[in-house]
Design an enzyme around this catalytic site. Structure first.
Site, short mmCIF file in Angstrom:
data_model
loop_
_atom_site.label_atom_id
_atom_site.label_comp_id
_atom_site.label_asym_id
_atom_site.label_seq_id
_atom_site.Cartn_x
_atom_site.Cartn_y
_atom_site.Cartn_z
N GLU A 63 -2.27 -56.96 -40.18
CA GLU A 63 -3.69 -57.30 -40.30
C GLU A 63 -4.50 -56.10 -40.76
OE1 GLU A 63 -5.81 -59.42 -37.29
OE2 GLU A 63 -4.03 -60.54 -36.63
N SER A 75 16.99 -59.07 -37.69
CA SER A 75 18.33 -59.43 -37.23
C SER A 75 18.91 -60.49 -38.15
CB SER A 75 18.30 -59.99 -35.80
OG SER A 75 17.68 -59.10 -34.90
N ASP A 90 3.30 -65.10 -35.62
CA ASP A 90 2.02 -64.39 -35.61
C ASP A 90 1.40 -64.53 -34.23
OD1 ASP A 90 -0.30 -63.10 -36.16
OD2 ASP A 90 -1.05 -64.52 -37.65
N ASP A 134 -3.58 -60.97 -32.72
CA ASP A 134 -4.80 -61.03 -33.51
C ASP A 134 -5.71 -59.87 -33.13
OD1 ASP A 134 -4.39 -63.11 -35.22
OD2 ASP A 134 -5.57 -64.58 -34.11
N ASP A 150 -0.42 -74.67 -38.14
CA ASP A 150 0.93 -74.97 -37.66
C ASP A 150 1.99 -74.14 -38.39
OD1 ASP A 150 -0.15 -77.02 -36.02
OD2 ASP A 150 -0.18 -78.38 -37.74
#
Length: 822
Positions: free
Chosen positions: A195, A261, A333, A336, A521
């Site tokens: 961000e 990974s 995510d 924030d 979503d």
């Protein structure tokens, strides 16, 4: 003269004897902390005898009559082999490194205190299920039992490092294990930095060019986001702050080195032996010792074996007789950054949903060795902890009169992740495992599963629920007082991505984009991989059925899809062109390099020169493309982004504009920039490795740096504690060896598979695993690096739950007995 000679001889002999005496004494005290793996112990806190069989790789197989005693023994062996590592991880989570290391680690402690990791962990103990609390308490008792043995038995203070950094070790607590789980989340997080970097870049680059330099993963695109300065009016272009120190002890890593990974599984229809296969190799920052510790636990629900992290009583990746599980970073995510307006007339207030609201505050004192204690005033808003402007470069994107706060799922005082991980070890089927991890919080992972008949992948961990009207969709810092920007709780677990019994019989993840859903979503805009997944897809689809060996072959594959796809673009107008040039001239060296690359298959083999030429060219190319437009900010882009390079050379949406140097009068072409970048790369190679192109070795530059976090830079001692190895692979190969990206050694391998495991449920005892260094954290132990050379060569050790196989070549058997009152 003879008199002088005699005295010189005596003095020299005396000095040599004194040096040998000091060395011998040092070795004696350091070796006192080496554990005896054949010793028996009578210990308080254990209810029945426990047997610890260490196989010939020093993997402990723990057999007890009940689960609490087995967890007690796991704490005991973790402390035996990794006491120093455990105490350092705990101090990091507590924000108490400066008590040992002084001002060097003060900024690390300040960040951990502001995140409040340890107090949140203490409060989380109460929300664990009863079985987990009992296991955590038993594990802590086991750790403390070894600490007691060290104190009572004069065992060299438990680790050689304790002699150099003598400081009391407090008893282990259940909260310490929860704190270490949260620390894993800190180590793998990257969305905050994404961000901030996007915001900083948007202040110097037009919005339509942001999608080039910070591209979305291939898939359906999104609308161009607004410029950050228009999203947060009043933002100024500040100079970069002093960031978190680049200290090996720091739990925060640059965004390029966040969690990564590989994991993949094949169902019965795609497995040659008719049952399932699963492979997993979690990627971590390389250290000596590695963070992984192999262990087998014989629980009441059955045996489990695999990778544990010292300090956490859970097999995080491994298998039981019925189920295998692997983890990869989901890149969800779950962070924030919020811009919080401070009341100009009263700095104790910030703008909330209903007007000016008081910050929640608390003071915390950081004790600093050889320095003055620091009193930290910590503040929180409704969105989360307030972070200072000199961390994560937050000051560069914060308007005057504002501060930044952080919302993060890991900052929960009801974190039941460890309870979920405990239940996973007892699961027998894919369905059981998915249900068991419903309460898992952080760090978010893609959990790849295989029982004997079915395979699945489920994203576990809390995912924020965001408002569809969010100003920046969580991609940029946004105002915290606007209701549409705030989180609306977390999404239901049932909505987390889930794939069960895929039609094609194979599933996997290389940190790539897993779902292509619209915001909110979407899971994430920033994924960890766009390249390895292409190579993986080809290897999986090249065979109708797979075996353990083909899964191992894929795990160790070093062919770079990126090199094979980008080199034809980068050299499109350079291959076999130009007049013949005399030997020794820059033109001739360029021709030699291009001839080598033209015949290269993209294999990042440590013995070849082509990987080094390609990697240096790609690095120089991105720098030339962005340096004129981003200026000093270009240094934050430490690794070339293949999607960006492809967009530029294919001129996607006008991205070829990056090839023109905006400060110069002529209009440069991409061919010119590519040629100049190749010359830059060859000059750097000349200066660093010599001018014989054919004699170059990728492995000389791509050395795996398993360095001791504390003693790794100490003169002389670093020869004993660091493990350096020439390695194959690279940033974008399945056998991933992520490079540092920073000078003076930009291609050192610093982030790779610390653990590899391949499980074959048609023949479970043929399953194999390995870690990057060894089981012991003691530099004088033969098990400090006993697995490291196997790891480098791509070899493994057996992964059996058969007790007889463990005992057949045991290097020692430790027995724990209940302490009988006298």
């Amino acid at each position: 003269m003879a008199f002088l000679f005699r005295w010189l001889f005596r003095i020299t002999t005396g000095l040599i004897a004194l040096a040998l005496g000091i060395f011998g004494l040092t070795y004696y005290f350091a070796a006192r902390s080496l554990p005896d793996y054949n010793a028996d112990f009578e210990l308080a806190g254990i209810t029945a005898p426990v047997e610890i069989v260490r196989d010939n790789a020093n993997v402990p197989h723990i057999f007890g009559t009940n689960d609490t005693d087995v967890y007690y023994a796991l704490g005991f062996v973790h402390a035996q082999d990794r006491m120093w590592q455990m105490t350092m991880l705990r101090r990091t989570a507590q924000g108490r490194l400066s008590e040992v290391f002084g001002p060097r680690t003060l900024k690390i402690d300040e960040l951990m205190r502001r995140l409040d990791v340890y107090p949140l962990s203490v409060r989380s103990v109460a929300v664990q299920d009863p079985e987990t609390r009992a296991a955590l308490e038993a594990y802590a008792d086991g750790v403390n039992a070894w600490l007691g043995e060290v104190n009572e038995g004069a065992r060299g203070r438990g680790a050689p490092e304790m002699w150099m950094f003598n400081h009391p070790v407090s008893p282990w607590q259940p909260a310490d294990s929860i704190a270490l789980m949260k620390l894993l989340a800190v180590q793998t997080a990257s969305q905050l930095e994404n961000e901030v970097l996007r915001a900083r870049t948007s202040l110097v680059v037009s919005p339509e060019r942001i999608v080039d330099i910070l591209p979305d993963d291939p898939g359906n695109g999104i609308a161009v986001l607004p410029e950050y300065a228009s999203l947060v009016p009043g933002t100024q272009r500040y100079a970069a702050n002093n960031r978190m120190p680049n200290d090996p002890l720091s739990p925060t890593k640059p965004r390029a080195h966040a969690g990564a990974s590989n994991a993949w599984a094949a169902g019965p229809s795609r497995a040659a032996a008719g049952s399932t296969l699963l492979a997993n190799d979690p990627h971590v920052g390389l250290t000596a010792p590695t963070i992984w510790y192999l262990a087998r636990l014989e629980l009441e629900s059955g045996g489990v074996i695999g990778g544990t992290v010292p300090g956490i009583p859970v097999v995080l990746t491994g298998r039981s007789a019925a189920l295998g599980w692997g983890i990869t970073a989901s890149y969800a995510d779950d962070q924030d950054v919020f811009i919080e307006e401070v009341n100009p007339d009263n700095s104790t207030l910030y703008r909330g949903l209903d007007g000016w609201t008081p910050f929640t505050t608390r003071d915390s004192i950081i004790n600093v060795k050889d320095g003055v204690s620091v009193t930290l005033r910590m503040r929180w808003t409704d969105n989360g902890p307030v972070l200072p402007p000199d961390q994560f470069d937050l000051g560069t994107i914060t308007p005057p009169g504002h501060v930044t706060s952080l919302s993060w799922t890991a900052l929960s005082d009801k974190d039941t992740s460890i309870s979920a991980a405990m239940r996973l070890m007892a699961a027998k089927t894919v369905e059981d495992a998915i249900e068991a991890t419903a309460d898992y919080v952080a760090p978010s992972q893609n959990l790849t599963l295989a029982d004997r008949n079915r395979i699945a992948m489920k994203t576990i961990g809390a995912l924020p629920a965001r408002d569809a009207a969010h100003q920046s969709q969580g991609r940029l810092p946004s105002f915290g007082y606007l209701p549409q920007n705030r989180w609306q709780g977390v999404r239901p677990y049932s909505e987390n991505p889930e794939f069960v019994e895929p039609t094609g019989g194979i599933l996997g993840n290389t940190n790539n984009k897993t779902v292509d859903a619209p915001f909110p979503d979407h899971v994430s805009f920033n994924w960890g991989d766009t390249q390895r997944i292409n190579r993986w897809r080809r290897l999986m689809q090249a065979r109708e059925v797979h075996t353990r060996e083909s899964f191992i072959e894929a795990q160790l594959d070093t062919v770079s899809f990126t090199a094979r796809s980008l080199l034809p673009l980068m050299g499109a107008d350079l291959w076999f062109t130009g007049d013949p040039a005399p030997d020794g001239t820059p033109e001739r060296r360029r021709q030699q390099a291009l001839e080598l690359l033209a015949a290269w298959n993209g294999e990042m083999n440590e013995h070849l020169p082509e990987p080094l030429i390609y990697a240096a060219w790609l690095r120089a190319l991105q720098d030339r493309l962005i340096r004129d437009e981003l200026g000093p900010l270009a240094s934050e882009y430490t690794h070339a982004d293949p999607v960006f390079i492809e967009r530029v050379f294919r001129n996607v949406d006008g991205a070829a504009a990056w090839c023109d140097v905006i400060q110069s009068a002529p209009e440069e072409t991409c061919t010119e920039i590519s040629r100049q970048a190749l010359d830059d790369a060859l000059i750097w190679i000349d200066e660093t490795y010599g001018n014989r192109v054919q004699a170059l070795r990728w492995g000389d530059a791509h050395q795996a740096t398993h360095d001791h976090p504390v003693l790794g830079n100490a003169t002389i001692l670093n020869w004993f504690v660091n493990i350096r190895q020439s390695t194959s692979g690279g940033d974008n190969t399945l056998q991933r060896g992520l490079t540092s990206g920073t000078r003076p050694n930009p291609f050192q391998n610093i982030h790779a598979a610390g653990y590899r495991g391949v499980y074959d449920f048609a023949d479970p005892d043929s399953s194999v695993f390995v870690t990057a260094t060894g089981q012991s954290g003691h530099p004088l132990s033969r098990y400090y690096d006993n697995l490291g050379e196997l790891w480098r060569r791509g070899e493994y050790i057996p992964m059996s739950l058969d007790p007889d196989l463990a005992r057949a070549a045991a290097l020692g058997v430790t027995k724990l007995f209940p302490d009988t009152p006298q």
